[in-house]
Design a protein around this motif. Structure first.
Motif, PDB file in Angstrom:
ATOM      1  N   MET A   1      14.978  66.093  72.157  1.00  0.00           N
ATOM      2  CA  MET A   1      15.236  66.286  73.591  1.00  0.00           C
ATOM      3  C   MET A   1      14.827  67.699  73.988  1.00  0.00           C
ATOM      4  O   MET A   1      15.090  68.661  73.262  1.00  0.00           O
ATOM      5  CB  MET A   1      16.718  66.043  73.902  1.00  0.00           C
ATOM      6  CG  MET A   1      17.071  66.202  75.373  1.00  0.00           C
ATOM      7  SD  MET A   1      18.809  65.837  75.743  1.00  0.00           S
ATOM      8  CE  MET A   1      18.882  64.083  75.423  1.00  0.00           C
ATOM      9  N   THR A   2      14.207  67.818  75.142  1.00  0.00           N
ATOM     10  CA  THR A   2      13.803  69.122  75.666  1.00  0.00           C
ATOM     11  C   THR A   2      14.474  69.362  77.008  1.00  0.00           C
ATOM     12  O   THR A   2      14.927  68.419  77.673  1.00  0.00           O
ATOM     13  CB  THR A   2      12.277  69.192  75.834  1.00  0.00           C
ATOM     14  OG1 THR A   2      11.847  68.150  76.735  1.00  0.00           O
ATOM     15  CG2 THR A   2      11.575  69.017  74.498  1.00  0.00           C
ATOM     16  N   LEU A   3      14.536  70.632  77.403  1.00  0.00           N
ATOM     17  CA  LEU A   3      15.189  71.016  78.657  1.00  0.00           C
ATOM     18  C   LEU A   3      14.148  71.563  79.625  1.00  0.00           C
ATOM     19  O   LEU A   3      13.386  72.473  79.286  1.00  0.00           O
ATOM     20  CB  LEU A   3      16.272  72.066  78.397  1.00  0.00           C
ATOM     21  CG  LEU A   3      17.336  71.693  77.350  1.00  0.00           C
ATOM     22  CD1 LEU A   3      18.315  72.835  77.179  1.00  0.00           C
ATOM     23  CD2 LEU A   3      18.049  70.416  77.745  1.00  0.00           C
ATOM     24  N   THR A   4      14.135  71.014  80.836  1.00  0.00           N
ATOM     25  CA  THR A   4      13.185  71.479  81.848  1.00  0.00           C
ATOM     26  C   THR A   4      13.589  72.849  82.374  1.00  0.00           C
ATOM     27  O   THR A   4      12.737  73.716  82.592  1.00  0.00           O
ATOM     28  CB  THR A   4      13.113  70.468  83.007  1.00  0.00           C
ATOM     29  OG1 THR A   4      12.803  69.167  82.482  1.00  0.00           O
ATOM     30  CG2 THR A   4      12.047  70.866  84.012  1.00  0.00           C
ATOM     31  N   PRO A   6      15.943  75.418  80.960  1.00  0.00           N
ATOM     32  CA  PRO A   6      16.878  75.909  79.941  1.00  0.00           C
ATOM     33  C   PRO A   6      17.735  77.072  80.421  1.00  0.00           C
ATOM     34  O   PRO A   6      18.839  77.287  79.887  1.00  0.00           O
ATOM     35  CB  PRO A   6      15.950  76.328  78.788  1.00  0.00           C
ATOM     36  CG  PRO A   6      14.618  76.551  79.427  1.00  0.00           C
ATOM     37  CD  PRO A   6      14.543  75.580  80.553  1.00  0.00           C
ATOM     38  N   THR A  71      20.263  71.365  83.455  1.00  0.00           N
ATOM     39  CA  THR A  71      19.058  71.796  82.734  1.00  0.00           C
ATOM     40  C   THR A  71      17.934  70.768  82.824  1.00  0.00           C
ATOM     41  O   THR A  71      16.837  71.009  82.339  1.00  0.00           O
ATOM     42  CB  THR A  71      19.381  72.045  81.258  1.00  0.00           C
ATOM     43  OG1 THR A  71      19.773  70.805  80.641  1.00  0.00           O
ATOM     44  CG2 THR A  71      20.497  73.064  81.101  1.00  0.00           C
ATOM     45  N   PRO A  73      17.525  67.582  81.302  1.00  0.00           N
ATOM     46  CA  PRO A  73      17.074  67.223  79.959  1.00  0.00           C
ATOM     47  C   PRO A  73      16.054  66.073  79.987  1.00  0.00           C
ATOM     48  O   PRO A  73      16.131  65.177  80.825  1.00  0.00           O
ATOM     49  CB  PRO A  73      18.368  66.799  79.258  1.00  0.00           C
ATOM     50  CG  PRO A  73      19.280  66.395  80.365  1.00  0.00           C
ATOM     51  CD  PRO A  73      18.948  67.266  81.523  1.00  0.00           C
ATOM     52  N   SER A  76      12.615  61.725  74.637  1.00  0.00           N
ATOM     53  CA  SER A  76      11.435  60.937  74.267  1.00  0.00           C
ATOM     54  C   SER A  76      11.904  59.549  73.850  1.00  0.00           C
ATOM     55  O   SER A  76      12.695  59.405  72.914  1.00  0.00           O
ATOM     56  CB  SER A  76      10.674  61.610  73.128  1.00  0.00           C
ATOM     57  OG  SER A  76      10.171  62.869  73.549  1.00  0.00           O
ATOM     58  N   PRO A 297       8.090  60.484  77.560  1.00  0.00           N
ATOM     59  CA  PRO A 297       9.192  61.358  77.996  1.00  0.00           C
ATOM     60  C   PRO A 297       9.843  60.833  79.270  1.00  0.00           C
ATOM     61  O   PRO A 297       9.158  60.426  80.212  1.00  0.00           O
ATOM     62  CB  PRO A 297       8.496  62.705  78.231  1.00  0.00           C
ATOM     63  CG  PRO A 297       7.078  62.350  78.546  1.00  0.00           C
ATOM     64  CD  PRO A 297       6.776  61.109  77.758  1.00  0.00           C
ATOM     65  N   GLU A 299      13.109  61.850  81.995  1.00  0.00           N
ATOM     66  CA  GLU A 299      14.198  62.752  82.373  1.00  0.00           C
ATOM     67  C   GLU A 299      15.493  61.950  82.428  1.00  0.00           C
ATOM     68  O   GLU A 299      15.564  60.889  83.053  1.00  0.00           O
ATOM     69  CB  GLU A 299      13.917  63.390  83.734  1.00  0.00           C
ATOM     70  CG  GLU A 299      14.967  64.435  84.110  1.00  0.00           C
ATOM     71  CD  GLU A 299      14.598  65.202  85.373  1.00  0.00           C
ATOM     72  OE1 GLU A 299      15.527  65.657  86.066  1.00  0.00           O
ATOM     73  OE2 GLU A 299      13.386  65.337  85.660  1.00  0.00           O
TER      74      GLU A 299
END
Length: 327
Positions: A1-4, A6, A71, A73, A76, A297, A299
């Motif tokens: 998981m990534t944060l747009t 952060p 954030t 998140p 994927s 990906p 959101e």
């Protein structure tokens, strides 16, 4: 998981402050109880155990998750889909004008092909090959459905039939360069590995199976098999056959299934007979590319916010039931 975003995690700094504040409130309440007890007032003993902290804990947890949702998140997610290349290889020899499949073998194949093209997802590229005595890639693999349909509409019957050229031209469309049978010195290639491996691809061979050329279609099928390409032959016509007129001559033509069955067996495909337009449409529906997965990906802010809302609702409910108020 990534944060747009952060940097929004800075909002988590308020969480330890709330915990400290909550502990301070508990100490003040305990001091007040002790003070009243010294004045002779009878106070019920405070409830002990983790349950007394459940309501506030859920509320603080809700705030923590809510900050995380800020954030934006991104997770994927593996999604199933079909992808690959399908080559529609049409036999356009004179025998395909026979009318034992109405309105004719070729016209029935073209009509069913249009339905097949319209049903395919955008991830599937489609090419068109016309083969008779020789073969030609009339439309290279594309996701432009209009271009594919236009290429199909232009097909007309003439000439003889070379099943081997039909398979090899289908391979050429997939590989992106001319492909000839191994050992064909005139064509200029003897190396089977030169075309590489192309899994997730298929050649739909639409023909009556009457091979009038000397080239062996099974050798071409072996090359397709080595490249990971399935050939799905569709036999058009009837074994009883019919008679057509070519340049003033009457010529008998009938469905020849032997070579088509060998091609299918060699490449791991399935031979199917289509003796009328309805069965041909059903054959197209049965041809499917393999399902694969790809990571996409998404959101998930709304899902995280929903979890925060549930925690908030749960904390408020517990607090009201235990002490008659939320805070």
């Amino acid at each position: 998981m990534t944060l747009t975003w952060p940097w929004a995690l800075a909002g988590l700094l308020v969480v330890p402050l709330l915990v400290v504040g909550y502990r301070r409130v508990l100490r003040v309440q305990e001091q007040r109880r002790l003070a009243l007890a010294e004045q002779g007032l009878v106070m019920p003993a405070p409830r002990r155990g983790w349950r007394r902290h459940l309501g506030p804990g859920l509320l603080i947890g809700a705030l923590t998750v809510l900050v995380l949702s800020l954030t934006r998140p991104v997770a994927s997610v593996a999604e199933p889909h079909r992808e690959g290349t399908v080559v529609l290889a049409f036999d356009v020899s004179n025998s395909m004008a026979a009318k034992d499949v109405k309105p004719s073998r070729l016209e029935a194949a073209k009509a069913a092909a249009r339905g097949f093209v319209e049903k395919q997802p955008a991830s599937v590229r489609i090419a068109v090959v016309a083969f008779g005595g020789t073969a030609l890639v009339t439309q290279r693999p594309t996701d432009d459905r209009a271009a594919v349909l236009a290429a199909v509409a232009r097909l007309k019957p003439s000439g003889e039939t070379s099943l081997a050229d039909g398979v090899l031209s289908g391979l050429s469309a997939i590989v992106g360069k001319p492909v000839k049978a191994p050992g064909d010195a005139e064509a200029g290639t003897t190396d089977e590995s030169a075309i590489g491996f192309h899994g997730g691809t298929a050649i739909v061979l639409l023909t009556d199976g009457e091979n009038t050329a000397s080239a062996d279609p099974v050798r071409a099928a072996e090359l397709a098999s080595a490249a990971g390409v399935r050939v799905e032959p569709i036999g058009l016509g009837t074994p009883e056959g019919t008679v057509i007129e070519v340049d003033g001559f009457s010529i008998a033509t009938a469905l020849d299934e032997t070579s088509l069955q060998q091609i299918a067996e060699t490449t791991g495909g399935t031979y199917r007979r289509a003796s009328n337009a309805a069965s041909l449409a059903a054959v197209y529906d049965s041809i499917q590319l393999q399902w694969t997965t790809r990571t996409v990906p998404h959101e998930v802010t709304s899902w995280v916010a929903a979890v925060a809302a549930l925690l908030l609702l749960g904390g408020a409910t517990v607090s009201v039931l235990r002490q008659g108020r939320v805070i």
